[in-house]
Design an enzyme around this catalytic site. Structure first.
Site, PDB file in Angstrom:
ATOM      1  N   ASP A   1       1.066  -1.553  -0.258  1.00  0.00           N
ATOM      2  CA  ASP A   1      -0.303  -0.235   0.467  1.00  0.00           C
ATOM      3  C   ASP A   1       0.793   1.427  -0.141  1.00  0.00           C
ATOM      4  OD1 ASP A   1      -2.463   1.822   0.375  1.00  0.00           O
ATOM      5  OD2 ASP A   1      -1.959   1.624   2.444  1.00  0.00           O
ATOM      6  N   SER A   2       0.347   2.213  -0.417  1.00  0.00           N
ATOM      7  CA  SER A   2       1.231   4.025  -0.556  1.00  0.00           C
ATOM      8  C   SER A   2       1.745   3.891   1.376  1.00  0.00           C
ATOM      9  CB  SER A   2       0.196   4.383  -1.071  1.00  0.00           C
ATOM     10  OG  SER A   2      -1.261   4.759   0.528  1.00  0.00           O
TER      11      SER A   2
ATOM     12  N   CYS B   1      -3.331  -1.217  -1.854  1.00  0.00           N
ATOM     13  CA  CYS B   1      -3.926   0.515  -2.449  1.00  0.00           C
ATOM     14  C   CYS B   1      -5.348   0.470  -3.738  1.00  0.00           C
ATOM     15  CB  CYS B   1      -2.288   1.131  -2.798  1.00  0.00           C
ATOM     16  SG  CYS B   1      -2.561   2.898  -2.829  1.00  0.00           S
TER      17      CYS B   1
ATOM     18  N   GLU C   1      -5.736   9.018   9.469  1.00  0.00           N
ATOM     19  CA  GLU C   1      -4.302   9.177   9.766  1.00  0.00           C
ATOM     20  C   GLU C   1      -3.778   9.560  11.670  1.00  0.00           C
ATOM     21  OE1 GLU C   1      -1.776   8.898   7.202  1.00  0.00           O
ATOM     22  OE2 GLU C   1      -2.267   7.400   6.017  1.00  0.00           O
TER      23      GLU C   1
ATOM     24  N   CYS D   1     -10.882   2.864  -0.802  1.00  0.00           N
ATOM     25  CA  CYS D   1      -9.773   3.642  -0.291  1.00  0.00           C
ATOM     26  C   CYS D   1      -9.064   3.138   0.763  1.00  0.00           C
ATOM     27  CB  CYS D   1      -9.907   4.998  -0.147  1.00  0.00           C
ATOM     28  SG  CYS D   1      -8.236   5.474   0.687  1.00  0.00           S
TER      29      CYS D   1
ATOM     30  N   HIS E   1      -8.853   3.671   3.706  1.00  0.00           N
ATOM     31  CA  HIS E   1      -9.291   3.935   5.071  1.00  0.00           C
ATOM     32  C   HIS E   1      -9.805   4.044   5.468  1.00  0.00           C
ATOM     33  CE1 HIS E   1      -4.540   5.436   4.307  1.00  0.00           C
ATOM     34  NE2 HIS E   1      -4.269   6.371   5.243  1.00  0.00           N
TER      35      HIS E   1
HETATM   36  N1  DGL Z   1      -3.535   3.856   0.157  1.00  0.00           N
HETATM   37  C1  DGL Z   1      -4.758   4.889  -0.447  1.00  0.00           C
HETATM   38  C2  DGL Z   1      -5.827   4.403  -1.234  1.00  0.00           C
HETATM   39  O1  DGL Z   1      -6.574   3.576  -0.770  1.00  0.00           O
HETATM   40  C3  DGL Z   1      -5.473   6.206  -0.043  1.00  0.00           C
HETATM   41  C4  DGL Z   1      -4.072   6.571   1.146  1.00  0.00           C
HETATM   42  C5  DGL Z   1      -2.710   7.247  -0.668  1.00  0.00           C
HETATM   43  O2  DGL Z   1      -3.352   8.489  -0.940  1.00  0.00           O
HETATM   44  O3  DGL Z   1      -1.835   6.631  -0.791  1.00  0.00           O
HETATM   45  O4  DGL Z   1      -5.908   4.933  -1.675  1.00  0.00           O
END
Ligand code: DGL
Length: 265
Positions: free
Chosen positions: A10-11, A73, A151, A185, A187
């Site tokens: 993931d990012s 992600c 976050e 997403c 989060h």
């Molecule tokens: N992990 C990213 C997503 O699911 C969210 C956070 C980001 O913008 O990197 O799209």
């Protein structure tokens, strides 16, 4: 049987919501997680940058000889999945297709909402994936502020700030009469209850969970399940590990202090 690990990336830390689902659905599997905490967020970046980062994330995980990689992600899954699928010789599962399929099966009125990062929204990936399996209409919205809110711990069901932001983001999608909403997403599952309160009667689809179920089907059908005889899960990040562990608990539901390693590319 195959006891090699499943790679997940993931990012940043958000992908741990998918790891939580994966661990519940496939408890015998070993997971190697990489969170690109040094370069998060991806959701505000260009497709070229997202693809370049995704390749580096893939390269890192490939060193662990995974039997499959789950792209937790939503942004990478929407923007770069097809390219990395053709570049790497490993089973790669993103979070878009299975969520779109589940939403298409769930909707009763043929109106589906999608909430995500800006890059995912712009890509139209969920809309395309729904169109491949049904005639349902798709209405999407970018909800970028959810990411820093989560976050920073603004996650309680009755959090005034997050509720205000969510009401504003969700209104245009709910006004379209959607009866199903994809959380596109990493989060967003963390504030699922808060979103559910603002969207009564709307079915919420957790894209990480759907991807984990899809991965289970793949491993089962191909005789690739593990028998549980392997090492512990491993967690890698690209920025300071202590900052990561504080919020990791919120996403994963348990402490992984001391299990996190910082890497450099
Ligand atoms: N992990 C990213 C997503 O699911 C969210 C956070 C980001 O913008 O990197 O799209």
């Amino acid at each position: 049987m195959d006891n090699r690990p499943i790679g997940v990336f993931d990012s940043g830390i958000g992908g741990l919501t998918a790891v939580k689902e994966l661990s519940a659905i496939l408890p015998d599997e070993e997971i190697v997680y990489f969170g690109d905490t040094g370069r998060v967020p991806y959701g505000t970046r260009s497709p070229e940058t997202i693809l370049a980062y995704a390749r580096e994330d893939m390269d890192f995980l490939m060193k662990y000889n995974p039997k499959a990689i789950m792209v937790a992600c939503g942004t990478v899954s929407s923007v770069a999945l097809q390219t990395i699928k053709s570049d790497y010789d490993v089973k790669i599962i993103g979070v878009v297709k299975s969520a779109a399929k589940k939403a298409a099966e769930t909707t009763r009125n043929g109106r589906i909402g999608v909430i995500s990062t800006g890059a995912t929204h712009k890509s139209g990936a969920f809309k395309k994936a729904v169109a491949e399996v049904s005639d349902a209409e798709v209405f999407s919205a970018a909800c970028p502020l959810f990411i820093p809110l989560v976050e920073n711990g603004y996650i309680e069901r009755d959090n005034k700030v997050t509720r205000l932001v969510a009401a504003d983001y969700l209104a245009p999608v709910l006004d379209k009469g959607v009866d199903t909403l994809i959380l596109g997403c990493t989060h967003f599952p963390v504030i699922k209850d808060l979103i559910a309160d603002l969207a009564p009667g709307v079915a919420l689809i957790d894209s990480g969970k759907e991807a984990a179920l899809h991965l289970k089907d793949h491993l089962t059908e191909n005789g690739l399940l593990s028998d549980g005889r392997h090492g512990a899960n491993r967690y890698f990040v690209s920025d300071a590990a202590d900052g990561f562990s504080k919020v990791a608990k919120m996403f994963l539901g348990r402490d992984i202090d001391g299990e996190i390693t910082k890497i450099t590319f």
